[in-house]
Each structure stands twice: as structure tokens, then as C-alpha cells.
Write a protein that holds these residues in place. Sequence first.
Motif, PDB file in Angstrom:
ATOM      1  N   ASN A  31      87.565  62.615 -17.249  1.00 31.05           N
ATOM      2  CA  ASN A  31      87.671  63.088 -18.622  1.00 31.05           C
ATOM      3  C   ASN A  31      88.702  62.267 -19.394  1.00 31.05           C
ATOM      4  O   ASN A  31      89.874  62.214 -19.009  1.00 31.05           O
ATOM      5  CB  ASN A  31      88.092  64.558 -18.587  1.00 31.05           C
ATOM      6  CG  ASN A  31      88.076  65.176 -19.962  1.00 31.05           C
ATOM      7  OD1 ASN A  31      88.166  64.476 -20.968  1.00 31.05           O
ATOM      8  ND2 ASN A  31      87.954  66.485 -19.998  1.00 31.05           N
ATOM      9  N   PRO A  32      88.301  61.606 -20.486  1.00 30.59           N
ATOM     10  CA  PRO A  32      89.258  60.794 -21.256  1.00 30.59           C
ATOM     11  C   PRO A  32      90.472  61.597 -21.706  1.00 30.59           C
ATOM     12  O   PRO A  32      91.563  61.051 -21.832  1.00 30.59           O
ATOM     13  CB  PRO A  32      88.431  60.323 -22.460  1.00 30.59           C
ATOM     14  CG  PRO A  32      87.012  60.400 -22.009  1.00 30.59           C
ATOM     15  CD  PRO A  32      86.940  61.541 -21.046  1.00 30.59           C
ATOM     16  N   ALA A  33      90.285  62.892 -21.903  1.00 28.60           N
ATOM     17  CA  ALA A  33      91.416  63.719 -22.331  1.00 28.60           C
ATOM     18  C   ALA A  33      92.494  63.783 -21.248  1.00 28.60           C
ATOM     19  O   ALA A  33      93.694  63.850 -21.550  1.00 28.60           O
ATOM     20  CB  ALA A  33      90.925  65.116 -22.685  1.00 28.60           C
ATOM     21  N   LEU A  34      92.054  63.751 -19.991  1.00 35.44           N
ATOM     22  CA  LEU A  34      93.032  63.782 -18.899  1.00 35.44           C
ATOM     23  C   LEU A  34      93.818  62.479 -18.853  1.00 35.44           C
ATOM     24  O   LEU A  34      95.025  62.478 -18.618  1.00 35.44           O
ATOM     25  CB  LEU A  34      92.313  64.029 -17.567  1.00 35.44           C
ATOM     26  CG  LEU A  34      91.623  65.389 -17.420  1.00 35.44           C
ATOM     27  CD1 LEU A  34      90.909  65.479 -16.078  1.00 35.44           C
ATOM     28  CD2 LEU A  34      92.649  66.510 -17.553  1.00 35.44           C
ATOM     29  N   THR A  51      88.279  52.670 -16.676  1.00 37.76           N
ATOM     30  CA  THR A  51      88.617  53.902 -15.955  1.00 37.76           C
ATOM     31  C   THR A  51      87.518  54.316 -14.973  1.00 37.76           C
ATOM     32  O   THR A  51      87.635  55.352 -14.327  1.00 37.76           O
ATOM     33  CB  THR A  51      88.890  55.050 -16.944  1.00 37.76           C
ATOM     34  OG1 THR A  51      87.792  55.177 -17.842  1.00 37.76           O
ATOM     35  CG2 THR A  51      90.165  54.792 -17.730  1.00 37.76           C
ATOM     36  N   ARG A  52      86.480  53.489 -14.850  1.00 39.30           N
ATOM     37  CA  ARG A  52      85.477  53.709 -13.796  1.00 39.30           C
ATOM     38  C   ARG A  52      85.577  52.628 -12.723  1.00 39.30           C
ATOM     39  O   ARG A  52      84.699  52.505 -11.873  1.00 39.30           O
ATOM     40  CB  ARG A  52      84.066  53.675 -14.383  1.00 39.30           C
ATOM     41  CG  ARG A  52      83.781  54.753 -15.415  1.00 39.30           C
ATOM     42  CD  ARG A  52      82.567  54.406 -16.214  1.00 39.30           C
ATOM     43  NE  ARG A  52      82.763  53.106 -16.862  1.00 39.30           N
ATOM     44  CZ  ARG A  52      81.811  52.419 -17.474  1.00 39.30           C
ATOM     45  NH1 ARG A  52      80.599  52.888 -17.529  1.00 39.30           N
ATOM     46  NH2 ARG A  52      82.088  51.252 -18.030  1.00 39.30           N
ATOM     47  N   VAL A 109      88.287  45.892 -13.843  1.00 31.60           N
ATOM     48  CA  VAL A 109      89.174  46.538 -12.875  1.00 31.60           C
ATOM     49  C   VAL A 109      90.191  47.392 -13.650  1.00 31.60           C
ATOM     50  O   VAL A 109      90.213  47.374 -14.884  1.00 31.60           O
ATOM     51  CB  VAL A 109      89.907  45.497 -11.996  1.00 31.60           C
ATOM     52  CG1 VAL A 109      88.914  44.541 -11.371  1.00 31.60           C
ATOM     53  CG2 VAL A 109      90.951  44.720 -12.799  1.00 31.60           C
ATOM     54  N   TYR A 110      91.001  48.130 -12.923  1.00 34.94           N
ATOM     55  CA  TYR A 110      92.105  48.834 -13.565  1.00 34.94           C
ATOM     56  C   TYR A 110      93.399  48.250 -13.021  1.00 34.94           C
ATOM     57  O   TYR A 110      93.505  47.954 -11.819  1.00 34.94           O
ATOM     58  CB  TYR A 110      92.042  50.342 -13.313  1.00 34.94           C
ATOM     59  CG  TYR A 110      92.901  51.106 -14.290  1.00 34.94           C
ATOM     60  CD1 TYR A 110      92.384  51.494 -15.520  1.00 34.94           C
ATOM     61  CD2 TYR A 110      94.241  51.386 -14.017  1.00 34.94           C
ATOM     62  CE1 TYR A 110      93.174  52.159 -16.453  1.00 34.94           C
ATOM     63  CE2 TYR A 110      95.027  52.046 -14.934  1.00 34.94           C
ATOM     64  CZ  TYR A 110      94.495  52.428 -16.152  1.00 34.94           C
ATOM     65  OH  TYR A 110      95.288  53.066 -17.079  1.00 34.94           O
ATOM     66  N   ILE A 111      94.371  48.043 -13.901  1.00 36.73           N
ATOM     67  CA  ILE A 111      95.627  47.400 -13.515  1.00 36.73           C
ATOM     68  C   ILE A 111      96.790  48.314 -13.879  1.00 36.73           C
ATOM     69  O   ILE A 111      96.883  48.799 -15.018  1.00 36.73           O
ATOM     70  CB  ILE A 111      95.799  46.036 -14.223  1.00 36.73           C
ATOM     71  CG1 ILE A 111      94.578  45.142 -13.949  1.00 36.73           C
ATOM     72  CG2 ILE A 111      97.069  45.343 -13.766  1.00 36.73           C
ATOM     73  CD1 ILE A 111      94.595  43.830 -14.718  1.00 36.73           C
ATOM     74  N   ALA A 112      97.644  48.539 -12.920  1.00 37.56           N
ATOM     75  CA  ALA A 112      98.817  49.387 -13.161  1.00 37.56           C
ATOM     76  C   ALA A 112      99.987  48.837 -12.348  1.00 37.56           C
ATOM     77  O   ALA A 112      99.828  47.917 -11.538  1.00 37.56           O
ATOM     78  CB  ALA A 112      98.526  50.829 -12.766  1.00 37.56           C
ATOM     79  N   ASN A 113     101.138  49.416 -12.564  1.00 38.35           N
ATOM     80  CA  ASN A 113     102.325  49.026 -11.815  1.00 38.35           C
ATOM     81  C   ASN A 113     102.901  50.227 -11.084  1.00 38.35           C
ATOM     82  O   ASN A 113     102.651  51.386 -11.454  1.00 38.35           O
ATOM     83  CB  ASN A 113     103.406  48.479 -12.764  1.00 38.35           C
ATOM     84  CG  ASN A 113     103.117  47.056 -13.200  1.00 38.35           C
ATOM     85  OD1 ASN A 113     102.743  46.208 -12.394  1.00 38.35           O
ATOM     86  ND2 ASN A 113     103.296  46.795 -14.485  1.00 38.35           N
ATOM     87  N   LEU A 169      91.193  57.849 -11.315  1.00 35.73           N
ATOM     88  CA  LEU A 169      90.369  56.643 -11.161  1.00 35.73           C
ATOM     89  C   LEU A 169      89.466  56.720  -9.920  1.00 35.73           C
ATOM     90  O   LEU A 169      88.318  56.292  -9.959  1.00 35.73           O
ATOM     91  CB  LEU A 169      91.288  55.419 -11.066  1.00 35.73           C
ATOM     92  CG  LEU A 169      90.616  54.057 -11.113  1.00 35.73           C
ATOM     93  CD1 LEU A 169      89.931  53.846 -12.464  1.00 35.73           C
ATOM     94  CD2 LEU A 169      91.641  52.951 -10.872  1.00 35.73           C
ATOM     95  N   ARG A 170      90.005  57.204  -8.843  1.00 34.30           N
ATOM     96  CA  ARG A 170      89.303  57.258  -7.554  1.00 34.30           C
ATOM     97  C   ARG A 170      88.703  55.898  -7.204  1.00 34.30           C
ATOM     98  O   ARG A 170      87.489  55.760  -7.041  1.00 34.30           O
ATOM     99  CB  ARG A 170      88.223  58.335  -7.577  1.00 34.30           C
ATOM    100  CG  ARG A 170      88.773  59.729  -7.871  1.00 34.30           C
ATOM    101  CD  ARG A 170      87.689  60.781  -7.918  1.00 34.30           C
ATOM    102  NE  ARG A 170      87.118  61.009  -6.594  1.00 34.30           N
ATOM    103  CZ  ARG A 170      85.872  60.709  -6.253  1.00 34.30           C
ATOM    104  NH1 ARG A 170      85.060  60.169  -7.127  1.00 34.30           N
ATOM    105  NH2 ARG A 170      85.432  60.937  -5.054  1.00 34.30           N
ATOM    106  N   PRO A 171      89.542  54.878  -7.066  1.00 33.07           N
ATOM    107  CA  PRO A 171      89.018  53.540  -6.760  1.00 33.07           C
ATOM    108  C   PRO A 171      88.516  53.454  -5.317  1.00 33.07           C
ATOM    109  O   PRO A 171      88.897  54.276  -4.468  1.00 33.07           O
ATOM    110  CB  PRO A 171      90.257  52.656  -6.945  1.00 33.07           C
ATOM    111  CG  PRO A 171      91.405  53.553  -6.592  1.00 33.07           C
ATOM    112  CD  PRO A 171      91.012  54.920  -7.100  1.00 33.07           C
ATOM    113  N   ARG A 172      87.687  52.468  -5.078  1.00 34.82           N
ATOM    114  CA  ARG A 172      87.260  52.234  -3.694  1.00 34.82           C
ATOM    115  C   ARG A 172      88.338  51.470  -2.934  1.00 34.82           C
ATOM    116  O   ARG A 172      88.476  51.613  -1.713  1.00 34.82           O
ATOM    117  CB  ARG A 172      85.975  51.397  -3.674  1.00 34.82           C
ATOM    118  CG  ARG A 172      84.769  52.111  -4.207  1.00 34.82           C
ATOM    119  CD  ARG A 172      83.512  51.309  -3.911  1.00 34.82           C
ATOM    120  NE  ARG A 172      82.386  51.818  -4.656  1.00 34.82           N
ATOM    121  CZ  ARG A 172      81.663  52.879  -4.288  1.00 34.82           C
ATOM    122  NH1 ARG A 172      81.962  53.523  -3.187  1.00 34.82           N
ATOM    123  NH2 ARG A 172      80.650  53.270  -5.035  1.00 34.82           N
TER     124      ARG A 172
END
Length: 251
Positions: A57-60, A90-91, A134-138, A169-172
Motif C-alpha cells: 500500500n503506497p500509504a504505508l 516498491t515491487r 531495484v530498490y536502494i536504501a542504506n 518490499l519483500r524482496p527476493r
Amino acid sequence: MSRRDQYLEVLGIDQWRTRSPAPAASVVARPVPVPVPAPVRAVLHQSAAAPAREAANPALWQALREEVSVCTRCELARGRTQTVFGVGDTRAELLVIGEAPGVDEDRQGEPFVGRAGQLLNSMLRAMGHPRETVYIANVLKCRPPGNRDPRPEESASCRPFLQRQLELLRPRLILAVGRIAAQNLLETDTPIGRLRGQVHRFGAGALPLIVTYHPAYLLRSPGEKRKAWIDLKFVRQELARLRQQPLAALS
Ligand code: SF4
């Protein structure tokens, strides 16, 4: 020259390939995935009923972003220009985790910008997973002064935010970029050279995690780009394998 070869040239890998006639298979062969322990297999089995990959959910996401933006849980809040939450799809099935924002990231509010970010982009694109997919974070959302290493209490304060990003995100697969991120996530002081080339497990969901060098390090030590390319091929290979399995539960 193919587009992929152009990116490899950017990575400085083209010359190495020319000098090394060994078949590509021998390069890929080094990082052999570790056997999946029984408890992890059980988790994977339990997740068979997990919903198909779709964006949370984008709101989350927005609520979490806003919470991070006003966080004062550790002293890094005092020196930041802004928090650096993370960026990407986010997917995404691949989550790239670095150490902490630097000067450029603190200024722009986005992880992995500047020269290191450009190299990371080239690496991701060469791997077949461009930045936008991809999603990138620190590990840390705020810049440590003077680009010093994160302190344990800062990492501990910020960890719940990363954990919630993971849950949304629940990434693989996680790609830990650089020594600090890898050692922090895996809670070890093992040198990065010994963390590479294997699949680690992260968090309650035992998410697969692979380690590679930080692009800033590769800019300083271009001779190591060959090893980074081996890591990226390993990531690609693992993602292909993991797509055949249900997503692991995170808790
Ligand atoms: S580094 Fe993390 S825990 Fe510390 S103030 Fe920033 S967002 Fe909060």
C-alpha cells in the motif's frame, strides 16, 4: 559493441575479459550457493501461500517515509540536511543496501548519487537490473559527520526503519554493498573478501543476502571491479533461481 558490453567497459571489465580467455562458466563457478538449512527450507515452504509480488500500500510507504523524515532517535538527526529514505521500485525483487548517506546523498535526499552512484548504476545495468527496477536504501538514513563509520547505537536506532522497508518490499534478494553495510547487516567483523561469493541469510525471514564491494571503493581500487562483476553475475544467477521458489516470509 552491444549495450551490455558498453556498460562492462564503463566498469573497466572489458580489458580483463580480453586478457582472460577462460570460458565465462569458470568465472561463474566460484560462488557456489550454500546449502539451504532445514529451518530456512521450512520458512520457504510455509510462504507458499504468500501473495503474488505486488507493491505494498503506497500509504504505508508514505507513512514510513514521513516517520523517518522527522526521526530524532539518534544524534545524527542534528547534523543532517535531510533524511535519505530510499528510492526505487516498491515491487522490486532486488534490494540494494549501502552504508549511509554521504555529502551528495545528504544534499539530494537520495542514496547512491554522485560518482559512486553512477558506477552503481552502471553495475546494476550491466547485471540486467537497472536502477529503476531495484530498490536502494542504506543502513542509516542520516549522514554521519565526516563520512565516519556508523556507530553501533546509531545502526541499532535506525534498524527498525530498514526492517519495515523490508517488510513492505519483500524482496527476493538483498545485495549488501560495501564492507560496512555487509558487516552491519550480518553482525560480523569478517572481512568483506570472505563474505563475498556465498549466500548469507538476513533477518527473521532468512532473506538471501549477497555481498559485494562498494562502488566508492571500486573507484579507488579499479582492479577489484573484476571481482565485483563476478558478484553481480552471482546475484543474477541467484535471482533466476529464487524466482522458481515462493517468497520467504519475513517474520
Ligand atoms: S540515522 Fe536513523 S535513527 Fe538516527 S536520526 Fe536518522 S533516521 Fe533516526
